[in-house]
Motif scaffolding. Sequence first.
Motif, mmCIF file in Angstrom:
data_model
loop_
_atom_site.group_PDB
_atom_site.id
_atom_site.type_symbol
_atom_site.label_atom_id
_atom_site.label_comp_id
_atom_site.label_asym_id
_atom_site.label_seq_id
_atom_site.Cartn_x
_atom_site.Cartn_y
_atom_site.Cartn_z
ATOM 1 N N ALA A 5 7.564 -19.158 -14.802
ATOM 2 C CA ALA A 5 7.025 -18.908 -13.444
ATOM 3 C C ALA A 5 6.285 -17.658 -13.650
ATOM 4 C CB ALA A 5 8.190 -18.771 -12.498
ATOM 5 N N TYR A 6 4.921 -17.774 -12.761
ATOM 6 C CA TYR A 6 4.063 -16.679 -12.840
ATOM 7 C C TYR A 6 4.242 -16.077 -11.395
ATOM 8 C CZ TYR A 6 -0.577 -14.283 -11.942
ATOM 9 O OH TYR A 6 -1.448 -13.418 -11.622
ATOM 10 N N LEU A 7 4.675 -14.835 -11.315
ATOM 11 C CA LEU A 7 4.940 -14.111 -10.193
ATOM 12 C C LEU A 7 3.952 -13.264 -9.410
ATOM 13 C CD1 LEU A 7 8.677 -12.938 -11.644
ATOM 14 C CD2 LEU A 7 8.053 -15.036 -10.309
ATOM 15 N N GLY A 8 2.773 -13.051 -10.183
ATOM 16 C CA GLY A 8 1.849 -12.141 -9.540
ATOM 17 C C GLY A 8 0.989 -11.192 -10.260
ATOM 18 N N LEU A 9 0.140 -10.610 -9.606
ATOM 19 C CA LEU A 9 -0.710 -9.744 -10.364
ATOM 20 C C LEU A 9 -0.428 -8.239 -9.640
ATOM 21 C CD1 LEU A 9 -3.705 -8.970 -11.540
ATOM 22 C CD2 LEU A 9 -4.692 -9.774 -9.308
ATOM 23 N N PHE A 20 0.357 -8.612 -15.097
ATOM 24 C CA PHE A 20 0.901 -9.907 -14.658
ATOM 25 C C PHE A 20 2.494 -9.726 -14.590
ATOM 26 C CE2 PHE A 20 -3.430 -10.432 -16.378
ATOM 27 C CZ PHE A 20 -4.009 -10.541 -15.216
ATOM 28 N N ALA A 21 3.040 -10.314 -13.791
ATOM 29 C CA ALA A 21 4.451 -10.469 -13.682
ATOM 30 C C ALA A 21 4.710 -11.917 -14.078
ATOM 31 C CB ALA A 21 5.113 -10.143 -12.533
ATOM 32 N N LEU A 22 5.710 -12.266 -15.156
ATOM 33 C CA LEU A 22 5.990 -13.534 -15.802
ATOM 34 C C LEU A 22 7.438 -13.490 -15.802
ATOM 35 C CD1 LEU A 22 4.785 -16.338 -16.956
ATOM 36 C CD2 LEU A 22 4.563 -15.237 -18.890
ATOM 37 N N ASN A 23 7.953 -14.861 -15.287
ATOM 38 C CA ASN A 23 9.580 -15.028 -15.627
ATOM 39 C C ASN A 23 9.552 -16.086 -16.459
ATOM 40 O OD1 ASN A 23 11.973 -16.301 -15.150
ATOM 41 N ND2 ASN A 23 12.221 -14.915 -13.441
ATOM 42 N N ILE A 24 10.368 -15.580 -17.821
ATOM 43 C CA ILE A 24 10.507 -16.608 -18.831
ATOM 44 C C ILE A 24 11.959 -16.731 -19.123
ATOM 45 C CG2 ILE A 24 10.123 -17.279 -21.083
ATOM 46 C CD1 ILE A 24 7.667 -15.382 -21.143
ATOM 47 N N ASN A 25 12.439 -17.996 -18.716
ATOM 48 C CA ASN A 25 13.976 -18.233 -18.609
ATOM 49 C C ASN A 25 14.666 -17.175 -17.976
ATOM 50 O OD1 ASN A 25 13.527 -20.531 -20.453
ATOM 51 N ND2 ASN A 25 13.467 -19.354 -22.245
ATOM 52 N N GLY A 26 14.401 -16.859 -17.052
ATOM 53 C CA GLY A 26 15.226 -16.107 -15.945
ATOM 54 C C GLY A 26 15.004 -14.480 -16.257
ATOM 55 N N VAL A 31 3.037 -8.380 -18.386
ATOM 56 C CA VAL A 31 1.961 -8.580 -19.511
ATOM 57 C C VAL A 31 0.417 -8.430 -19.119
ATOM 58 C CG1 VAL A 31 3.675 -10.406 -20.560
ATOM 59 C CG2 VAL A 31 1.961 -11.089 -18.748
ATOM 60 N N LYS A 32 -0.254 -8.215 -20.032
ATOM 61 C CA LYS A 32 -1.783 -8.157 -20.077
ATOM 62 C C LYS A 32 -2.284 -9.176 -20.676
ATOM 63 C CE LYS A 32 -1.761 -2.970 -20.181
ATOM 64 N NZ LYS A 32 -2.694 -1.951 -20.902
ATOM 65 N N LYS A 33 -3.554 -9.564 -20.422
ATOM 66 C CA LYS A 33 -4.354 -10.791 -20.871
ATOM 67 C C LYS A 33 -4.281 -10.439 -22.263
ATOM 68 C CE LYS A 33 -9.059 -12.625 -20.805
ATOM 69 N NZ LYS A 33 -10.263 -12.579 -20.359
ATOM 70 N N GLY A 34 -4.185 -11.484 -23.087
ATOM 71 C CA GLY A 34 -4.454 -11.365 -24.609
ATOM 72 C C GLY A 34 -3.066 -11.125 -25.186
ATOM 73 N N GLN A 35 -1.862 -10.769 -24.438
ATOM 74 C CA GLN A 35 -0.760 -10.183 -25.197
ATOM 75 C C GLN A 35 0.314 -11.493 -25.199
ATOM 76 O OE1 GLN A 35 1.403 -7.589 -22.478
ATOM 77 N NE2 GLN A 35 3.248 -7.791 -23.698
#
Length: 64
Positions: A5-9, A20-26, A31-35
């Motif tokens: 789930a993408y949570l925001g900028l 960027f805030a990213l949720n992976i499996n809870g 993260v940054k672009k390219g990471q």
Amino acid sequence: MPQMAYLGLLKIQKSNDQIFALNINGEQFLVKKGQTVEKIKIVQADSRKMVIRFQNKTIILPIQ
């Protein structure tokens, strides 16, 4: 495929960097672009969506 789930900028003051805030499996990641995190590459993101690559597939995640 992991649950994602993408949570925001987040904008860093006095800088053009974007995080960027990213949720992976809870679990939440900043993260940054390219990471790459958990085998997921961040291709692009803005205030509405994130584009990622996972197992040679391009996936668009709308903001949650």
